[in-house]
Design a protein around this motif. Structure first.
Motif, PDB file in Angstrom:
ATOM      1  N   MET A 196       0.957  -1.096  -0.108  1.00 62.30           N
ATOM      2  CA  MET A 196      -0.023  -0.012   0.031  1.00 62.30           C
ATOM      3  C   MET A 196       0.659   1.252   0.165  1.00 62.30           C
ATOM      4  O   MET A 196       1.763   1.471   0.767  1.00 62.30           O
ATOM      5  N   ALA A 197       0.472   2.181  -0.994  1.00 60.00           N
ATOM      6  CA  ALA A 197       1.429   3.290  -0.997  1.00 60.00           C
ATOM      7  C   ALA A 197       1.313   4.160   0.145  1.00 60.00           C
ATOM      8  O   ALA A 197       0.184   4.207   0.970  1.00 60.00           O
ATOM      9  N   PHE A 198       2.491   4.731   0.577  1.00 59.96           N
ATOM     10  CA  PHE A 198       2.242   5.470   2.098  1.00 59.96           C
ATOM     11  C   PHE A 198       2.890   6.812   1.654  1.00 59.96           C
ATOM     12  O   PHE A 198       4.271   6.786   1.723  1.00 59.96           O
ATOM     13  N   LYS A 225      -4.690   5.895 -13.476  1.00 61.05           N
ATOM     14  CA  LYS A 225      -3.370   6.027 -13.016  1.00 61.05           C
ATOM     15  C   LYS A 225      -3.293   6.562 -11.480  1.00 61.05           C
ATOM     16  O   LYS A 225      -4.205   7.226 -11.360  1.00 61.05           O
ATOM     17  N   ASN A 226      -2.841   5.917 -10.590  1.00 59.95           N
ATOM     18  CA  ASN A 226      -2.737   6.192  -9.052  1.00 59.95           C
ATOM     19  C   ASN A 226      -4.357   5.936  -8.327  1.00 59.95           C
ATOM     20  O   ASN A 226      -4.020   6.326  -7.305  1.00 59.95           O
ATOM     21  N   GLU A 265      -6.629  -6.728  -4.304  1.00 59.60           N
ATOM     22  CA  GLU A 265      -6.346  -5.294  -4.849  1.00 59.60           C
ATOM     23  C   GLU A 265      -6.335  -5.130  -6.310  1.00 59.60           C
ATOM     24  O   GLU A 265      -6.024  -6.088  -6.869  1.00 59.60           O
ATOM     25  N   THR A 266      -6.571  -4.030  -6.925  1.00 57.82           N
ATOM     26  CA  THR A 266      -6.615  -3.830  -8.249  1.00 57.82           C
ATOM     27  C   THR A 266      -6.257  -2.572  -8.617  1.00 57.82           C
ATOM     28  O   THR A 266      -6.554  -1.676  -7.949  1.00 57.82           O
ATOM     29  N   ASP A 267      -5.528  -2.422  -9.641  1.00 56.43           N
ATOM     30  CA  ASP A 267      -5.093  -1.363 -10.224  1.00 56.43           C
ATOM     31  C   ASP A 267      -5.106  -1.264 -11.793  1.00 56.43           C
ATOM     32  O   ASP A 267      -5.247  -2.408 -12.170  1.00 56.43           O
ATOM     33  N   ASP A 295      -5.519  11.052  -3.845  1.00 57.38           N
ATOM     34  CA  ASP A 295      -5.058  11.764  -2.767  1.00 57.38           C
ATOM     35  C   ASP A 295      -5.340  10.968  -1.383  1.00 57.38           C
ATOM     36  O   ASP A 295      -5.291  11.623  -0.383  1.00 57.38           O
ATOM     37  N   GLY A 296      -5.897   9.640  -1.670  1.00 59.08           N
ATOM     38  CA  GLY A 296      -6.024   8.960  -0.445  1.00 59.08           C
ATOM     39  C   GLY A 296      -7.372   8.987  -0.170  1.00 59.08           C
ATOM     40  O   GLY A 296      -7.906   8.050   0.870  1.00 59.08           O
ATOM     41  N   ARG A 297      -8.373   9.764  -0.449  1.00 61.03           N
ATOM     42  CA  ARG A 297      -9.716   9.845  -0.395  1.00 61.03           C
ATOM     43  C   ARG A 297     -10.356   8.392  -0.815  1.00 61.03           C
ATOM     44  O   ARG A 297      -9.892   7.926  -1.734  1.00 61.03           O
TER      45      ARG A 297
END
Lengths: 443, 242
Positions: A1-3, B209-210, B202-204, B50-52
């Motif tokens: 997980m990115a941190f 992107k991001n 998990e998936t990306d 942004d993590g939201r």
């Protein structure tokens, strides 16, 4: 997980480094735990539920003072070029479930502050008891919206529903008091599902009085088939409250990203009342056929196109709509000359009885283009919707953008431009444009 | 001549045996992920750059190879929505709209990187043929090809650990070989009754992107349902199964 924590141990290195590491480890574990947390208490089933939404919707109208419907609505008033309107709504729904029985109630309270003053009205949309003795059988009794049909903007086969607004086809509708049942049977083979839905609709002076003539018990029904991967419904309504009607609809995915649908409805001995330019009213009786063809297409870039063509057999011809608007213009001119509004009041009565329904014409095109997550930005959805009267060429064009990135909050900014010739459906609407903001919070 | 005949005979039998192994491996992998008919709870989390985050909780039921339905339990804005899949057919029921509408596998009812085909996942063996199996150290690499054009991803590269025959990573590709998304299977957990499988997916995607989406599974247990549960008419009543 990115941190992504920016740690800069430039000024207080050694003593704080372990603390920083601990903090990173701690925060990482918290973040990890938080992201992967699944609190199972939130999936525990309760015997009741309560929810709904609260909505604020201010609207600004840009008035068209030469339009027939402006003259009809605003004669004798001095309005500016724009007119604000403030709307609020509270929709509540609740249910109690015990064993095979469920009670469901949905109410809508609408508040409006407009040039007419302030109004507030609470409507029970649904209130029905549902009994489910087996997965294949459901029996419902009470007020319920059935929502028949496959079309997005229009549903000519929705025989037991109130007409929906093509501008807002996803809104809840008030139901009628009915007794209905569903029987479902599944099969292996080309026919995968068969379901039968009989419906009884009583009409009296105090119940379902908007449905049709009072003191009659009407019967409707739907037979649904999932046959060769195609949804097919056969539907009918018969009884003395309304003319008998029957029809069918279908829907099918022809690829992973294209869905096609259609509806056909026929009403026996349909009676249409219309007014001519001189103010005389006429009635015509005929068997009316309405149909709709549509598709929903999703591109690789997540653009969704919804296209529909609607042939409204119960609608007014271009000539009849033109005559109606001409009568209003003539009535308004008479009012300006004499100060007598009798003709305008007659026009208002005719409008309420026959011409007030959405899209009362014969032929329509509907196009909606929406782009999910443009430029890879999640939760923003711009869309453009066009509704065109294909006979007179007038249209409404509605750009909008909605945002759903905050849990349980929906924001939408929508504009609508209306354009059309003199005596055309959209050209004679009381406003040229409309801008509205809708904020809806679910709970 | 004898050698040539022997070689041809071996070749004749080798190919079906190889294909059978791949198919059996895929079947085994499917059964290690879920019972053939089951109920489960899932949480989907979409995470923005942004993590939201935005979360959805679903109750899911599946029967056989081609029937699956899900009910949204949370958040409030989605509560009561349900989705149904019968083979290649998919529908979405929204309480406000009041009737099921057909949806397509490439759309996403939750936004984010998971699309409808991911959320209403059937057995892999139901939708894909095994073209090739490679053994790479402690992992298998299965090359899967969609059985029909209606399947969401034309090709899949599926990595699975050999010891437990559980997927570790799945790459979803277009017909032209372009990567659409990658699924990472994590946090192997004992769900009871012999079911040990990854609890987190998990998936990306290079298309988002991001952004990242996560699926957490809980309470997976074998359960049989009547076929009538997997019908349009039943969609408003899925809550009664909980």
């Amino acid at each position: 997980m990115a941190f992504n924590m920016d740690i800069r141990p430039k000024y207080h290195c050694l003593p704080s480094l372990p603390l920083a590491v601990l903090a990173v480890v701690f925060l990482s574990s918290v973040l990890h735990a938080e992201e992967y947390a699944f609190d199972l208490s939130e999936v525990e089933k309760k015997p009741y539920h309560f929810g709904g939404y609260a909505e604020l919707r201010p609207v600004l109208y840009g008035l068209d003072k030469d339009a027939a419907l402006y003259q009809l609505r605003f004669y004798g008033r001095e309005e500016g070029h724009t007119l604000p309107e403030y709307n609020a709504a509270l929709q509540l729904e609740g249910g109690i479930e015990k064993d095979i029985t469920k009670l469901f109630v949905r109410t809508n309270t609408a508040y409006q502050n407009s040039y007419l003053g302030t109004t507030s009205k609470t409507t029970v949309y649904d209130a029905f008891l549902s009994v489910k003795p087996a997965p294949a059988i459901t029996i419902d009794a009470g007020k319920k919206a059935l929502k028949w049909g496959k079309g997005y903007a229009w549903n000519p086969v929705a025989f037991v529903d109130r007409p929906k607004n093509p501008d807002e086809p996803d809104l809840n509708l008030e139901g009628f008091v009915v007794a209905s049942a569903d029987y479902i049977k599944s099969f292996n083979g080309p026919l995968k599902t068969l379901s039968v839905t009989p419906v009884l609709i009583p009409v009296s002076d105090h119940m379902n009085d908007e449905f049709g003539a009072a003191d009659h018990l009407n019967t409707a029904g739907k037979v649904y088939l999932l046959l060769y991967d195609t949804d097919i419904d056969f539907l009918f309504l018969t009884g003395a409250s309304k003319q008998s009607r029957y029809g069918m609809d279908l829907s099918r995915n022809i690829t992973t990203n294209i869905e096609v649908h259609g509806e056909y409805a026929r009403i026996d001995d349909f009676m249409r009342s219309y007014i001519t330019a001189d103010g005389s009213t006429h009635q015509t009786v005929y068997d009316a056929s309405s149909w709709l063809l549509g598709l929903r297409y999703l591109t690789e870039k997540d653009t969704t196109y919804i296209l529909e063509y609607y042939r409204n057999g119960t609608g007014f011809t271009e000539q009849e709509i033109g005559d109606y608007f001409t009568f209003i213009h003539n009535s308004y001119d008479s009012y300006l000359t004499t100060g007598n509004d009798a003709l305008l009041r007659k026009a208002a009565t005719v409008t309420e009885k026959s011409y007030s329904r959405s899209n009362a014409g014969r032929e329509y095109l509907y196009v909606r283009i929406s782009q999910k997550d443009p430029f890879g930005i999640l939760y923003w959805t711009p869309a453009l919707t066009a509704i065109m009267n294909a006979e007179d060429g007038s249209y409404s064009l509605s750009p909008e953008i909605s945002y759903t990135g905050i849990t349980n909050l929906e924001l939408r900014l929508k504009g609508t431009l209306l354009a059309g010739d003199w005596l055309s459906e959209f050209g004679e609407k009381p406003y040229d444009y409309r801008v509205e903001l809708r904020a809806r919070y679910y709970f | 001549m004898k050698h040539i005949v022997a070689f041809l005979v071996i070749l004749l039998f080798a190919a079906p045996v190889f294909a059978l192994d791949g198919t059996e491996l895929l079947n085994q992998l499917d059964r290690n992920l879920n019972p053939e008919s089951y109920e489960s709870y899932r949480k989907l989390i979409n995470i923005e750059p942004d993590g939201r985050k935005k979360e959805f909780t679903l109750f899911t039921v599946k029967k056989g190879v081609d029937k699956v339905a899900s009910l949204f339990i949370a958040p409030a804005s989605e509560k009561g929505r349900s989705t149904l899949r019968l083979g290649d057919n998919m529908w979405l029921y929204i309480p406000n709209v009041g009737k099921p509408i057909r949806i397509t596998s490439l759309q996403s009812v939750v936004g984010g990187v998971f699309n409808n085909a991911d959320i209403l996942q059937l057995d892999y063996a139901a939708e894909y043929n095994v073209e090739k199996v490679e053994e790479q150290g402690s992992e298998y690499l299965l090359h899967l090809k969609a059985k029909t054009k209606t399947v969401a991803y034309d090709r899949i590269r599926l990595r699975a650990e050999r010891e437990r025959t559980l997927p570790t990573k799945i790459e979803c590709l277009t017909e032209a070989g372009m990567l659409i998304k990658t699924l990472y299977f994590k946090d192997v957990k004992d769900f009871g009754n012999g079911l040990i499988r990854p609890a987190v997916i998990e998936t990306d995607s290079p298309l988002y992107k991001n952004y990242k989406s996560i699926m957490i599974l809980a309470k997976i247990k074998a359960r049989n349902f009547k076929d009538e549960v997997f019908t349009l008419t039943f969609m408003p009543n899925l809550e009664s199964l909980r």
